[in-house]
Scaffold this motif. Structure first.
Motif, PDB file in Angstrom:
ATOM      1  N   GLN A  32       0.841  -1.187   0.000  1.00  0.00           N
ATOM      2  CA  GLN A  32       0.000   0.000   0.000  1.00  0.00           C
ATOM      3  C   GLN A  32       0.882   1.246   0.000  1.00  0.00           C
ATOM      4  OE1 GLN A  32      -2.887   0.316   3.182  1.00  0.00           O
ATOM      5  NE2 GLN A  32      -4.303   1.413   1.862  1.00  0.00           N
ATOM      6  N   HIS A  33       0.648   2.090  -0.997  1.00  0.00           N
ATOM      7  CA  HIS A  33       1.407   3.327  -1.136  1.00  0.00           C
ATOM      8  C   HIS A  33       0.621   4.500  -0.555  1.00  0.00           C
ATOM      9  CE1 HIS A  33       3.293   0.917  -4.318  1.00  0.00           C
ATOM     10  NE2 HIS A  33       4.252   1.816  -4.424  1.00  0.00           N
ATOM     11  N   PHE A  34       1.297   5.326   0.204  1.00  0.00           N
ATOM     12  CA  PHE A  34       0.742   6.602   0.622  1.00  0.00           C
ATOM     13  C   PHE A  34       1.610   7.695   0.020  1.00  0.00           C
ATOM     14  CE2 PHE A  34      -2.524   5.599   3.728  1.00  0.00           C
ATOM     15  CZ  PHE A  34      -2.282   4.256   3.924  1.00  0.00           C
ATOM     16  N   THR A  35       0.971   8.710  -0.536  1.00  0.00           N
ATOM     17  CA  THR A  35       1.732   9.828  -1.078  1.00  0.00           C
ATOM     18  C   THR A  35       1.303  11.097  -0.350  1.00  0.00           C
ATOM     19  OG1 THR A  35       0.111  10.102  -2.843  1.00  0.00           O
ATOM     20  CG2 THR A  35       2.062   8.805  -3.350  1.00  0.00           C
ATOM     21  N   SER A  36       2.210  12.041  -0.305  1.00  0.00           N
ATOM     22  CA  SER A  36       1.962  13.253   0.468  1.00  0.00           C
ATOM     23  C   SER A  36       2.919  14.329   0.002  1.00  0.00           C
ATOM     24  CB  SER A  36       2.190  12.926   1.944  1.00  0.00           C
ATOM     25  OG  SER A  36       1.998  14.044   2.780  1.00  0.00           O
ATOM     26  N   ASN A  37       2.658  15.574   0.411  1.00  0.00           N
ATOM     27  CA  ASN A  37       3.607  16.670   0.215  1.00  0.00           C
ATOM     28  C   ASN A  37       4.063  16.824  -1.233  1.00  0.00           C
ATOM     29  OD1 ASN A  37       3.632  15.587   2.971  1.00  0.00           O
ATOM     30  ND2 ASN A  37       5.119  17.190   3.414  1.00  0.00           N
ATOM     31  N   VAL A  38       3.116  16.853  -2.144  1.00  0.00           N
ATOM     32  CA  VAL A  38       3.437  17.036  -3.560  1.00  0.00           C
ATOM     33  C   VAL A  38       3.816  18.496  -3.808  1.00  0.00           C
ATOM     34  CG1 VAL A  38       2.548  16.958  -5.920  1.00  0.00           C
ATOM     35  CG2 VAL A  38       1.842  15.218  -4.254  1.00  0.00           C
ATOM     36  N   SER A  75       7.545  14.477  -4.515  1.00  0.00           N
ATOM     37  CA  SER A  75       6.470  13.997  -3.633  1.00  0.00           C
ATOM     38  C   SER A  75       7.068  13.012  -2.636  1.00  0.00           C
ATOM     39  CB  SER A  75       5.387  13.269  -4.439  1.00  0.00           C
ATOM     40  OG  SER A  75       5.002  13.992  -5.585  1.00  0.00           O
ATOM     41  N   ASN A  76       6.447  12.929  -1.487  1.00  0.00           N
ATOM     42  CA  ASN A  76       6.833  11.909  -0.512  1.00  0.00           C
ATOM     43  C   ASN A  76       6.034  10.634  -0.752  1.00  0.00           C
ATOM     44  OD1 ASN A  76       8.417  13.818   0.685  1.00  0.00           O
ATOM     45  ND2 ASN A  76       7.369  13.810   2.671  1.00  0.00           N
ATOM     46  N   TYR A  77       6.674   9.496  -0.606  1.00  0.00           N
ATOM     47  CA  TYR A  77       5.919   8.243  -0.640  1.00  0.00           C
ATOM     48  C   TYR A  77       6.288   7.382   0.552  1.00  0.00           C
ATOM     49  CZ  TYR A  77      10.061   5.848  -2.575  1.00  0.00           C
ATOM     50  OH  TYR A  77      11.315   5.337  -2.763  1.00  0.00           O
ATOM     51  N   LEU A  78       5.305   6.619   0.959  1.00  0.00           N
ATOM     52  CA  LEU A  78       5.478   5.662   2.051  1.00  0.00           C
ATOM     53  C   LEU A  78       4.878   4.362   1.541  1.00  0.00           C
ATOM     54  CD1 LEU A  78       5.862   4.707   5.005  1.00  0.00           C
ATOM     55  CD2 LEU A  78       3.692   5.811   5.549  1.00  0.00           C
ATOM     56  N   HIS A 126       3.017  23.349   4.347  1.00  0.00           N
ATOM     57  CA  HIS A 126       3.562  22.127   4.955  1.00  0.00           C
ATOM     58  C   HIS A 126       4.611  21.482   4.046  1.00  0.00           C
ATOM     59  CE1 HIS A 126       0.906  22.390   8.263  1.00  0.00           C
ATOM     60  NE2 HIS A 126      -0.106  21.681   7.820  1.00  0.00           N
ATOM     61  N   ASN A 127       4.326  21.464   2.761  1.00  0.00           N
ATOM     62  CA  ASN A 127       5.255  20.828   1.819  1.00  0.00           C
ATOM     63  C   ASN A 127       6.629  21.481   1.880  1.00  0.00           C
ATOM     64  OD1 ASN A 127       2.992  19.458   1.159  1.00  0.00           O
ATOM     65  ND2 ASN A 127       2.851  20.147  -0.960  1.00  0.00           N
ATOM     66  N   GLU A 128       6.628  22.810   1.907  1.00  0.00           N
ATOM     67  CA  GLU A 128       7.898  23.547   1.983  1.00  0.00           C
ATOM     68  C   GLU A 128       8.594  23.318   3.319  1.00  0.00           C
ATOM     69  OE1 GLU A 128       9.285  25.529  -0.221  1.00  0.00           O
ATOM     70  OE2 GLU A 128       7.695  25.989  -1.652  1.00  0.00           O
ATOM     71  N   LEU A 186      15.197  12.018   8.075  1.00  0.00           N
ATOM     72  CA  LEU A 186      13.840  12.264   8.551  1.00  0.00           C
ATOM     73  C   LEU A 186      12.912  12.437   7.357  1.00  0.00           C
ATOM     74  CD1 LEU A 186      14.550  14.883  11.349  1.00  0.00           C
ATOM     75  CD2 LEU A 186      14.110  12.440  11.636  1.00  0.00           C
ATOM     76  N   GLN A 187      11.680  12.065   7.546  1.00  0.00           N
ATOM     77  CA  GLN A 187      10.686  12.334   6.508  1.00  0.00           C
ATOM     78  C   GLN A 187       9.335  12.607   7.171  1.00  0.00           C
ATOM     79  OE1 GLN A 187      10.166   9.344   3.484  1.00  0.00           O
ATOM     80  NE2 GLN A 187       9.683  10.870   1.955  1.00  0.00           N
ATOM     81  N   HIS A 188       8.784  13.770   6.853  1.00  0.00           N
ATOM     82  CA  HIS A 188       7.483  14.172   7.393  1.00  0.00           C
ATOM     83  C   HIS A 188       6.380  13.876   6.394  1.00  0.00           C
ATOM     84  CE1 HIS A 188      10.151  16.733   9.802  1.00  0.00           C
ATOM     85  NE2 HIS A 188       9.154  17.022  10.595  1.00  0.00           N
ATOM     86  N   PHE A 189       5.305  13.307   6.883  1.00  0.00           N
ATOM     87  CA  PHE A 189       4.080  13.188   6.096  1.00  0.00           C
ATOM     88  C   PHE A 189       3.011  14.023   6.791  1.00  0.00           C
ATOM     89  CE2 PHE A 189       4.921   9.964   2.915  1.00  0.00           C
ATOM     90  CZ  PHE A 189       6.133   9.474   3.356  1.00  0.00           C
TER      91      PHE A 189
END
Lengths: 170, 170, 170
Positions: free
Chosen positions: A96-102, A116-119, C27-29, C95-98
């Motif tokens: 399962q992929h979560f994406t965030s902070n695009v 983008s961040n992915y988890l 938040h992204n920045e 570190l990685q923030h979501f």
């Protein structure tokens, strides 16, 4: 972490936000395709001349071009998808992929660059859900009609202790 | 994973994106209500004739209707909320829901169908924060005035090794 | 969990959604700056007279003003950033923030109050990626030109078992 081409450019807010929404929609489709195991559909998110990489952050920061996966062109992605489905042996698992902070980084010449961040979570049979890999996508999109396609996806992962023997698409 | 009614339909982009934003707002309210432990307010997110399920992905994929939780109608949700607050014994914990990858699947007949990823974190007293459950919401929304309500929520979880004895709402 | 000033106010949907998008961009920045270790740039997200707190949820719920970190004014943030970069000893880590579930709570008097979920992942050298801290931001933003700045950020974490000896910014 500087990757050539992925510099931040001042963008008109409204445009950047519209493009961010498009990319979020793209991620939703892309991730769900992988999560449901539809590997045959995975190359369809890329251009014919695409570049697809999975690389450790420490390699990127050290300027080393090494990667866990390096695939050039959609055909290599098709081969990879075929190999994973048909020839590789590994324990079944759910992903399962979560994406965030695009963040849209820059635009021009028909290309959109974004980060983008992915988890990526993984669940093995009768096991708990664990963090398989966490990282950042550095993407170059082009538009084909109204649809975004990946001309380049660099998956840069923080997680150093991943199962290197099994390189599923991210 | 095919669930009847949750097929993907071609939607006008602008409409789909607007509805996605509405659903994201809904998730924010819903999740925060559960995270803060306001269980009394939880049934208020559903229609009177709602269906609420929590099911393992392997059951859904095998076409088995089995579920960890099966509740029909808002009154059953109220009973459930009451039971959890007043009669069940379990260690106190903090919950936190993360939602991502919201995809509007289809719309019509006054209903909106959507799929979203959820990640439910849990923190026990003096313990680390762990992944309690990760999965997907398959939601059927209807509109009451300007507000979305859940006519159906199917929580399909990947995590096979969850505490089956304690079925908190997701 | 009631924090004075962070009450929910009825807001015009379109306005709230526009502001939510702005906060997501913020938040992204912000998160990327911390994730890439650019601590010198971190105070730039705050006003000169800011308040920055990291507090356990149990303290907030009990009405105790105790916190892991309490910093008043941008200069204290600068000192903190300097100390972390130059004088503190700790194992290197990624570190990685979501961020997720951004909810605009109220607006008025030139201030925007919002609540967001954050998940902070940590990867130590040769280690797996783990959940370092999960919690909620309670933010008070003001606008400087077209840019949001934090007049107040209260990081309220669920995770009780965190490394209290190392208080990196969140």
């Amino acid at each position: 972490m500087n990757i050539a081409g992925y510099e931040i450019q001042a963008l008109e807010t409204r445009v950047a936000r519209e493009v961010r929404a498009e990319i979020e929609d793209f991620h939703n489709e892309y991730c769900n395709t992988l999560d449901l195991g539809d590997l045959d559909d995975w190359p369809g998110f890329f251009t014919d001349d695409c570049l697809y990489l999975i690389t450790a952050r420490e390699n990127v920061e050290a300027g080393r071009p090494l990667g866990l996966v390096w695939a050039e062109g959609k055909n290599m992605l098709r081969d990879r998808a075929y190999a994973i489905k048909n020839t590789m042996m590994y324990a079944p698992r759910y992903l399962q992929h979560f994406t965030s902070n695009v963040k849209v980084l820059n635009m021009g010449g028909g290309q959109i660059r974004a980060r983008s961040n992915y988890l990526l979570l993984q669940t093995l049979v009768e096991g708990p859900t664990t963090i398989h890999q966490a990282g950042r996508y550095y993407d170059t999109f082009v538009k084909q009609g109204s649809r975004l396609l990946l001309k380049e996806r660099r998956c840069v992962y923080d997680t150093t202790l991943i199962a290197n023997d099994l390189a599923l698409p991210v």
